[in-house]
Write an enzyme that holds these catalytic residues in place. Structure first.
Site, PDB file in Angstrom:
ATOM      1  N   CYS A   2       1.095  -1.734  -0.011  1.00  0.00           N
ATOM      2  CA  CYS A   2      -0.218   0.211  -0.491  1.00  0.00           C
ATOM      3  C   CYS A   2       0.293   1.015  -0.503  1.00  0.00           C
ATOM      4  O   CYS A   2       1.961   1.589   0.091  1.00  0.00           O
ATOM      5  CB  CYS A   2      -0.684  -0.106   1.347  1.00  0.00           C
ATOM      6  SG  CYS A   2      -1.593  -1.808   1.657  1.00  0.00           S
ATOM      7  N   ARG A  27       1.042   2.049  -6.398  1.00  0.00           N
ATOM      8  CA  ARG A  27       1.559   1.000  -5.522  1.00  0.00           C
ATOM      9  C   ARG A  27       0.124  -0.428  -4.662  1.00  0.00           C
ATOM     10  O   ARG A  27      -0.255  -0.678  -3.757  1.00  0.00           O
ATOM     11  CB  ARG A  27       1.856   1.700  -3.646  1.00  0.00           C
ATOM     12  CG  ARG A  27       3.329   2.354  -3.801  1.00  0.00           C
ATOM     13  CD  ARG A  27       3.731   2.426  -3.045  1.00  0.00           C
ATOM     14  NE  ARG A  27       3.940   1.131  -1.593  1.00  0.00           N
ATOM     15  CZ  ARG A  27       5.328   0.960  -1.468  1.00  0.00           C
ATOM     16  NH1 ARG A  27       5.906   1.129  -1.967  1.00  0.00           N
ATOM     17  NH2 ARG A  27       4.892   0.580  -0.753  1.00  0.00           N
ATOM     18  N   TRP A  74      -3.626  -1.531  -1.219  1.00  0.00           N
ATOM     19  CA  TRP A  74      -3.748  -2.634  -2.142  1.00  0.00           C
ATOM     20  C   TRP A  74      -4.574  -3.941  -1.080  1.00  0.00           C
ATOM     21  O   TRP A  74      -2.990  -4.358  -0.239  1.00  0.00           O
ATOM     22  CB  TRP A  74      -2.649  -3.341  -2.701  1.00  0.00           C
ATOM     23  CG  TRP A  74      -2.338  -3.963  -2.830  1.00  0.00           C
ATOM     24  CD1 TRP A  74      -1.763  -5.450  -3.370  1.00  0.00           C
ATOM     25  CD2 TRP A  74      -2.922  -4.377  -4.858  1.00  0.00           C
ATOM     26  NE1 TRP A  74      -1.669  -6.282  -4.008  1.00  0.00           N
ATOM     27  CE2 TRP A  74      -2.403  -5.811  -5.213  1.00  0.00           C
ATOM     28  CE3 TRP A  74      -3.809  -3.657  -5.635  1.00  0.00           C
ATOM     29  CZ2 TRP A  74      -2.247  -6.295  -6.543  1.00  0.00           C
ATOM     30  CZ3 TRP A  74      -3.116  -4.290  -7.396  1.00  0.00           C
ATOM     31  CH2 TRP A  74      -2.629  -5.347  -7.440  1.00  0.00           C
ATOM     32  N   ASN A 100       0.995   0.061   5.801  1.00  0.00           N
ATOM     33  CA  ASN A 100       1.287  -1.184   5.251  1.00  0.00           C
ATOM     34  C   ASN A 100       1.916  -1.813   5.559  1.00  0.00           C
ATOM     35  O   ASN A 100       3.283  -1.820   6.642  1.00  0.00           O
ATOM     36  CB  ASN A 100       2.220  -0.325   4.235  1.00  0.00           C
ATOM     37  CG  ASN A 100       3.151  -1.004   3.256  1.00  0.00           C
ATOM     38  OD1 ASN A 100       2.146  -2.576   2.567  1.00  0.00           O
ATOM     39  ND2 ASN A 100       4.380  -0.593   2.969  1.00  0.00           N
ATOM     40  N   GLY A 101       1.966  -3.189   5.369  1.00  0.00           N
ATOM     41  CA  GLY A 101       2.428  -4.818   5.622  1.00  0.00           C
ATOM     42  C   GLY A 101       1.377  -5.706   5.806  1.00  0.00           C
ATOM     43  O   GLY A 101       0.610  -6.114   5.876  1.00  0.00           O
ATOM     44  N   GLU A 483       8.801 -21.459 -17.610  1.00  0.00           N
ATOM     45  CA  GLU A 483       9.035 -20.077 -17.476  1.00  0.00           C
ATOM     46  C   GLU A 483      10.265 -19.433 -18.252  1.00  0.00           C
ATOM     47  O   GLU A 483      10.205 -18.654 -18.770  1.00  0.00           O
ATOM     48  CB  GLU A 483       8.829 -20.265 -15.944  1.00  0.00           C
ATOM     49  CG  GLU A 483       8.751 -18.785 -15.127  1.00  0.00           C
ATOM     50  CD  GLU A 483       7.418 -18.063 -16.219  1.00  0.00           C
ATOM     51  OE1 GLU A 483       7.069 -18.115 -16.785  1.00  0.00           O
ATOM     52  OE2 GLU A 483       8.021 -16.418 -16.504  1.00  0.00           O
ATOM     53  N   LYS A 487      10.418 -16.600 -20.297  1.00  0.00           N
ATOM     54  CA  LYS A 487      10.634 -14.725 -19.838  1.00  0.00           C
ATOM     55  C   LYS A 487      11.603 -14.273 -21.180  1.00  0.00           C
ATOM     56  O   LYS A 487      11.102 -13.698 -21.811  1.00  0.00           O
ATOM     57  CB  LYS A 487      11.405 -14.618 -19.296  1.00  0.00           C
ATOM     58  CG  LYS A 487      10.558 -15.141 -18.150  1.00  0.00           C
ATOM     59  CD  LYS A 487       9.838 -13.864 -17.068  1.00  0.00           C
ATOM     60  CE  LYS A 487       8.650 -13.870 -17.674  1.00  0.00           C
ATOM     61  NZ  LYS A 487       7.221 -14.719 -17.051  1.00  0.00           N
ATOM     62  N   GLU A 490       9.240 -13.649 -24.016  1.00  0.00           N
ATOM     63  CA  GLU A 490       8.666 -12.309 -24.293  1.00  0.00           C
ATOM     64  C   GLU A 490       8.802 -11.226 -24.707  1.00  0.00           C
ATOM     65  O   GLU A 490       8.719 -10.030 -25.050  1.00  0.00           O
ATOM     66  CB  GLU A 490       7.606 -12.501 -23.025  1.00  0.00           C
ATOM     67  CG  GLU A 490       7.057 -13.318 -22.919  1.00  0.00           C
ATOM     68  CD  GLU A 490       5.956 -13.225 -20.755  1.00  0.00           C
ATOM     69  OE1 GLU A 490       5.469 -12.861 -21.032  1.00  0.00           O
ATOM     70  OE2 GLU A 490       6.974 -13.945 -20.278  1.00  0.00           O
ATOM     71  N   HIS A 506      14.910 -36.734 -27.703  1.00  0.00           N
ATOM     72  CA  HIS A 506      13.777 -37.715 -28.515  1.00  0.00           C
ATOM     73  C   HIS A 506      13.436 -36.809 -28.803  1.00  0.00           C
ATOM     74  O   HIS A 506      12.275 -36.477 -29.889  1.00  0.00           O
ATOM     75  CB  HIS A 506      12.430 -37.920 -27.559  1.00  0.00           C
ATOM     76  CG  HIS A 506      12.764 -39.323 -27.175  1.00  0.00           C
ATOM     77  ND1 HIS A 506      12.635 -40.287 -27.076  1.00  0.00           N
ATOM     78  CD2 HIS A 506      12.484 -39.616 -25.914  1.00  0.00           C
ATOM     79  CE1 HIS A 506      13.637 -41.486 -26.281  1.00  0.00           C
ATOM     80  NE2 HIS A 506      12.983 -40.418 -25.198  1.00  0.00           N
ATOM     81  N   LYS A 605      -0.454  -7.019 -20.295  1.00  0.00           N
ATOM     82  CA  LYS A 605      -0.095  -7.671 -19.007  1.00  0.00           C
ATOM     83  C   LYS A 605      -1.869  -8.663 -18.607  1.00  0.00           C
ATOM     84  O   LYS A 605      -1.772  -9.416 -18.239  1.00  0.00           O
ATOM     85  CB  LYS A 605      -0.954  -6.337 -18.341  1.00  0.00           C
ATOM     86  CG  LYS A 605      -0.469  -6.545 -16.802  1.00  0.00           C
ATOM     87  CD  LYS A 605       0.379  -6.464 -16.528  1.00  0.00           C
ATOM     88  CE  LYS A 605       1.533  -7.914 -15.569  1.00  0.00           C
ATOM     89  NZ  LYS A 605       2.397  -8.894 -15.112  1.00  0.00           N
TER      90      LYS A 605
HETATM   91  C1  G6P Z   1      -1.008 -12.737 -19.912  1.00  0.00           C
HETATM   92  C2  G6P Z   1       0.596 -11.808 -19.806  1.00  0.00           C
HETATM   93  C3  G6P Z   1       0.803 -13.039 -18.690  1.00  0.00           C
HETATM   94  C4  G6P Z   1       0.462 -13.472 -17.775  1.00  0.00           C
HETATM   95  C5  G6P Z   1      -0.882 -14.424 -18.852  1.00  0.00           C
HETATM   96  C6  G6P Z   1      -2.310 -15.135 -17.405  1.00  0.00           C
HETATM   97  O1  G6P Z   1      -0.082 -13.441 -21.051  1.00  0.00           O
HETATM   98  O2  G6P Z   1       1.374 -11.116 -20.222  1.00  0.00           O
HETATM   99  O3  G6P Z   1       2.711 -12.531 -18.224  1.00  0.00           O
HETATM  100  O4  G6P Z   1       0.733 -15.096 -17.445  1.00  0.00           O
HETATM  101  O5  G6P Z   1      -1.308 -13.219 -19.290  1.00  0.00           O
HETATM  102  O6  G6P Z   1      -2.918 -14.330 -17.019  1.00  0.00           O
HETATM  103  P1  G6P Z   1      -2.781 -13.898 -15.226  1.00  0.00           P
HETATM  104  O7  G6P Z   1      -3.044 -12.387 -15.159  1.00  0.00           O
HETATM  105  O8  G6P Z   1      -4.212 -14.458 -16.188  1.00  0.00           O
HETATM  106  O9  G6P Z   1      -1.665 -14.975 -15.108  1.00  0.00           O
END
Ligand code: G6P
Length: 610
Positions: A2, A27, A74, A100-101, A483, A487, A490, A506, A605
């Site tokens: 927050c 935040r 938040w 905050n915390g 993952e 990354k 992306e 394989h 996002k």
């Molecule tokens: C989009 C974002 C990813 C994320 C995915 C799922 O592709 O670019 O970074 O992992 O959506 O999003 P979510 O909010 O459901 O975790």
């Protein structure tokens, strides 16, 4: 995560605080509030929603007064609503707190305070702080706050004011950021630098355990032992955008660095190291009888969240002995999953708004399957529609490529698997204690890995000309290989493929040559020897190996060209550590290639279309 702002001086506190909160809105933004002291009385304005809602409240009911504290929230404990919005007051409306915390022992303290006659108005953990201060208050706010905080376990940044000991703000920090801004006949507190930049550039960064007393013309700081101390005054030269990114070049890097805090906050108050138990029953209502007879867990998610789900499957099957399946949300509906009342569907989503994931959740509900959402955004569609929800406490994630939300999701999955293992009696007391002890070490181990930032950036620089990468991992680190590859794809637009190391022979092995570097997760594990054999196979085909290895491993040095050494921790928690260098590697590759790290091309996002 927050945002807090406090002001004491001769200007309108309400105006200064509102302006500061706007600069901290990144935040958190589900509710906000401001309290000022005026003529010996507290005046409070709060509202749900973004700060423009609070603006409207203040336009119709302005705040006068030149000492006050404010907060943009938040949500973590308690839904986003006006009663849960900060500031929170004591029983007599004389003391007011913004926080905050996470207060870890809040339930225990709340029960004691209720038996002592205190009346609670919100569902937040924060409210216990103001009642504790009330309990200890006998005219001196500083003393009362010091005593209250000695009873509290957890993370906090606090601002406190009181009508019966006015003319100062008390501020405190422990494992959550708080700074003091020094002005001419005025002083400030804030969670972060951008809030104060229009007013002052002279700032003090409080240290862990510090409590400060701010008057208009004087600031005193006391350390953990209540000894008065001097802290260095820093002159901040950043502009506003630099400051919002905490001085980091990109939000993604800032968020990578926030992971020790995000992981810690996600398990605080949910995991008890001494008693070896979890407290999830306070948040999710899943009957023990259901847990014992549950036939299967379906985990459904997209993107990075799907990779967290793959680790989750391993945890549920290995710790809680519950069969688990993982599905990509956009596939789930079309394969006719056998959903029934004895199964549980867990959907994982940072945003809680991904269209395919929401559709999967609705399908599970339609089939009378119990549902649980793991989300970062409180109040999101998934969190509202699922039967149960467990939040990651990562704060807003702004970089499109998910980093801290991923490690937050893993943290929640470890908590769930552990909780259900305890309830289903699938772990010995010794093993349970061992797991919890290791769990507590994760944030500090992640911090240690972050110190390798420069080393990883130099390594990345050597590979910027490569166009294809192979990422290999096995067992519970196979999802981490996926993952790591995601990354890189992306944000740097380099083709990367994640593969189970044992499966490489394989197919993908045909691709390996001197132009295809291979990143291998080879940290210590039960199948370490097998991973070494996979490394040999790749090297024999001319592949350049970058190995993630455990500190002290000399053998790997002889077998690979590049090594990133990571601190030792039980293999069970290795996904939480191994993903960090991969995030940093992808980040630096993208930076060196001049890519738009925070907003990569073609990506969003939150994907709200199917
Ligand atoms: C989009 C974002 C990813 C994320 C995915 C799922 O592709 O670019 O970074 O992992 O959506 O999003 P979510 O909010 O459901 O975790």
């Amino acid at each position: 995560m927050c945002g807090i702002v406090g002001y004491i001086g001769s200007k309108s506190a309400g105006e200064v605080i509102l302006d500061g909160l706007h600069r901290l809105e990144y935040r958190g933004y589900d509710s906000a509030g401001i309290a000022v002291v005026l003529n010996g009385k507290l005046e409070i304005r709060r509202s749900v929603g973004k700060l423009n809602q609070l603006n409207k409240v203040l336009e119709s009911r302005p705040l006068k007064g030149s000492i006050g504290i404010g907060h943009t929230r938040w949500a973590t404990h308690g839904r986003p609503c006006e009663e849960n919005a900060h500031p929170h007051t004591d029983c007599k409306d004389k003391i007011v707190v913004v926080h905050n915390g996470i207060i870890e022992n809040y339930l225990e303290l709340k029960n004691k305070l209720i038996s002592g006659g205190h009346r609670f108005k919100s569902e937040t953990d924060t409210e216990i702080i103001v009642h504790l201060i009330e309990k200890h208050f006998s005219g001196n706010l500083l003393n009362a706050t010091q005593k209250a905080l000695s009873e509290v376990r957890g993370a906090y940044a606090l601002g406190v004011i009181c009508t019966d000991d006015p003319d100062h703000i008390i501020a405190a920090r422990q494992d959550a950021p708080l700074i003091i801004g020094l002005g001419e006949d005025e002083n400030f507190i804030a969670s972060d630098i951008p809030a104060l930049l229009p007013y002052t550039r002279k700032m003090i960064f409080l240290e862990e355990g510090d409590i400060a007393e701010l008057r208009r013309n004087k600031v005193r700081i006391f350390d953990k032992k209540k000894k008065e101390v001097k802290r260095q005054v820093k002159n901040i030269t950043w502009d506003r955008v630099q400051a919002e990114k905490g001085g980091f070049k990109h939000f993604m890097l800032k968020e990578i660095y926030e992971q020790p805090q995000a992981i810690r906050e996600t398990f605080l108050g949910r995991l008890n190291p001494e008693k070896g138990v979890t407290y999830l029953k306070e948040e999710i209502k899943i009957a023990d009888s259901f847990l014992k007879s549950m036939s299967k867990i379906y985990i459904v998610a997209c993107g990075t969240s799907y990779h967290a789900g793959l680790v989750g499957k391993f945890l549920f099957e290995n710790l809680s002995l519950i069969p688990a399946e993982v599905d990509i949300a956009s596939e789930f509906r079309y394969r006719c999953p056998v959903l029934d009342r004895n199964a549980l569907t867990i959907i994982i989503s940072q945003s809680g708004e991904t269209a395919d994931t929401i559709a999967a959740l609705r399908l599970a509900k339609k089939n009378k399957c119990n549902t649980l959402a793991i989300c970062n955004v409180m109040g999101s569609t998934a969190s509202r529609e699922a039967d149960n929800v467990l939040y990651t406490r990562c704060g807003p994630e702004i970089g499109v490529a998910s980093t801290k939300a991923f490690t937050g999701q893993l943290t929640v999955l470890y908590l769930l698997a552990l909780d259900w293992a305890i309830k289903r009696k699938t772990l010995t007391a010794k093993k349970r204690k061992e797991i919890i002890d290791n769990f507590w070490e994760v944030p500090s181990k992640v911090s240690e890995i972050l110190k390798k930032d420069k080393e990883i950036s130099s390594l990345a620089k050597e590979f910027t000309a490569k166009r294809d990468f192979l990422y290999l991992g096995r067992n519970l680190n196979y999802p981490i290989a996926l993952e790591g590859a995601l990354k890189l794809k992306e944000i740097s637009y380099i083709h990367a493929e994640g593969y189970p190391a044992g499966e490489m022979k394989h197919g993908p092995i045909a691709l390996i040559d001197e132009d295809m570097p291979v990143m291998v997760i080879a940290t210590r594990s039960k199948i370490y020897e097998k991973v070494l054999s996979n490394i040999e196979e790749a090297r024999a085909r001319g592949g350049t190996i970058i190995a993630l290895a455990t500190e002290g491993d000399k053998e790997i040095k002889a077998k690979t060209e590049h090594q990133i050494y990571l601190p030792h921790l039980d293999e069970l928690f290795s996904p939480l550590l191994n993903v960090i260098p991969m995030q940093l590697f992808a980040y630096y590759m993208a930076v060196f290639l001049g890519c738009d790290v925070d907003q990569p091309r073609n990506l969003a996002k939150s994907v709200t279309v199917e």
